[in-house]
Every structure is written in C-alpha cells, then in structure tokens.
Write a protein that holds these residues in place. Structure first.
Motif: not given
Length: 295
Positions: A25-52
């Motif tokens: 849930v978190l990885a998908l939410g972060k990835l979507l918000s990172g893409i919509l908000a144009h945030s590389s930090a949030m996309i990186s955070d989404a990758v981190h959650s996906a690795s979890d």
C-alpha cells in the motif's frame, strides 16, 4: 521444543504478512504521489518501500528454514539460517540505497538546478503518512522480534525505521524545494541513502556476530553459575563454557559432587542441574553436564 518452534514461526509469519500488505500500500501510494507531485525524493522513498516487500519475503524464508527440526546432516538444527536471511537482507538494503544515492548525486553534480520541478502537495502528504505508518510498523515488528528473539525479524524492524528516516528526509527535501530550493529534493534522496547504508551495516554486523561462535554475555553466564550452585549437592564448578548458536545458547559444564556417591546418584544430580538450567533460561537449547569427584 517443537511447540516453541511452531509458535516462533507462526508469530514471525503473521508479522511478515502484515508488513508485506502495509508496504504494498505504501509503495504504490508513494510512487503515485511522487509521479503526480514531480518529487524524486518521494519516488526514491517508494523504491525503498518496494524493497521492503522483497526483504520481508527473505525474512520469511529464513525463519521457515531456521525453524526446521534437526536431522542427520544438521544435528544442531538450522538456527543460523535465520542469520543468513539477515545478511541477505542487509545486502538488498545496501544495493537499494546505492541506487537512490547514485541518482541523487548525479542530479546534484549536474548543476542544472533551474530545470528541476518543484514537488507538489501530494508528495508532502505521502511523506507524513509514511513517517507515521513506518514508525508504527517499526515498534510493532520490534515488539514481536524481542518476544521470539528473532534476528531476522529485528533486522526487518530496523528496515521499517530506516524507511521512516528516509521519509523524514523526503519531507525535509520536499519542503525545502517548495520554499525555493529545488535541489533540496535531491539532497534529501542523498540523505536517505546514508540512513539506508547505516541500517544495512548494523543488520550485517549483528547477523555476522551471531553466525560466529562466541560466549554469551557475562551477566547470563553468572546467572547460570548461580543456578547451578543452588543445588546443594554441587560442591563446585570446574568448567562452565557457553556458546551462542544463532539465537540459542549451548552450555558445557563440569561440576563437583561427593566422590563416594554411586554412579546412579551422581547421574541424578547432573540431571537436576540440567533441568534447572533448561527451565530457567529459555534461550538455552542444549546442556552437557560432566560430573567430577570433589577433592
């Protein structure tokens, strides 16, 4: 011991599945918000959650293998396989961090800061939600890791904590970027990498310590010594040696008893000492008691 192993596996699996669902849930939410908000930090955070998600599967496999009963080829059981899972987890965590850090460093060194897009509000919201959820998951997993004394589960707990730290870094970076410093978003990703690398090192070090035979702490050894001497038939201790095997303790000891006692009576005293240690120290898996005649 079989019942204890089954309970260990059940608790670990329950925690692991809760972790997997939350991370999806978190990885998908972060990835979507990172893409919509144009945030590389949030996309990186989404990758981190996906690795979890992947790392938790590694933990589940390690715990399942560590819980296998002893067999002819492995007479001391398979506890160390849990440490192997923790080592794999640390390597996955480090590789994830290196990917995030390399991307952030490339952006920082490029110097094209004016071309960077300012992150939007969805990224801010996602970062705050992530911090709260991941910190809660850290305490939840840590509680059960301590309860069943699981190195792999504790490593997964610290994985949650590193994700919470990375979300804090993402939040600071996004705020900085929105305040007129767009490069802060990439700086935050670099800070996230540092937290991830530190967590990976700590997990690796703890797992390697448990894979190499060493004596248990002095406090536990002294407690075992006192437990032995509570038996009034024991006149002395010639040897007390402990070694940690995975998350279990093995004890070798030599005790002194009256040399005039029959073999049957001396054996009975040894059994009493054996049972006393086993009943008072949950981590002790195996005890070898040798009886010497007292001088």
């Amino acid at each position: 011991m079989r019942k204890e192993t089954d309970n260990f596996t059940q608790v670990a699996n329950r925690v692991a599945w809760v972790t997997i669902i939350m991370n999806v849930v978190l990885a998908l939410g972060k990835l979507l918000s990172g893409i919509l908000a144009h945030s590389s930090a949030m996309i990186s955070d989404a990758v981190h959650s996906a690795s979890d998600i992947f790392s938790t599967f590694v933990v589940m496999i390690g715990i399942k293998m560590a819980g296998k009963s002893k067999d002819k080829e492995h007479p001391y059981g398979h506890e160390r396989l849990e440490c192997v899972a923790a080592v794999v987890l640390s390597v996955v965590l480090l590789i994830t961090g290196l990917g995030i850090g390399a991307g952030a460093l490339k952006t920082i060194l490029s110097g094209n800061y004016e071309e960077l897009v300012i992150p939007g509000i969805p990224a801010l919201i996602a970062a705050i939600v992530s911090i709260v959820i991941k910190e809660a998951m850290y305490w939840y997993t840590r509680l059960h890791a301590k309860r069943i004394d699981s190195a792999a589960l504790m490593a997964d707990a610290w994985h949650h904590r590193s994700d919470a730290f990375s979300s804090i870094g993402a939040l600071i970076g996004i705020l900085g970027a929105r305040m007129g410093f767009p490069i802060m978003d990439s700086v935050a990703s670099l800070v996230i990498f540092i937290f991830i690398a530190k967590a990976a090192f700590d997990i690796f070090k703890d797992a390697m310590d448990k894979m190499v035979d060493h004596a248990c702490d002095e406090e536990t050894q002294e407690a075992i010594r006192k437990c032995i001497l509570q038996n009034k038939e024991v006149q002395g201790i010639d040897l007390l040696r402990t070694r940690v095997f995975g998350n279990r303790i093995y004890v070798d000891l030599e005790i002194q008893v009256d040399g005039t006692y029959s073999l049957r009576k001396a054996h009975g005293i040894a059994e009493e000492v054996h049972d006393a240690i086993e009943n008072n120290f949950d981590k002790v898996k195996h005890i070898m008691v040798h009886v010497n005649p007292a001088e």
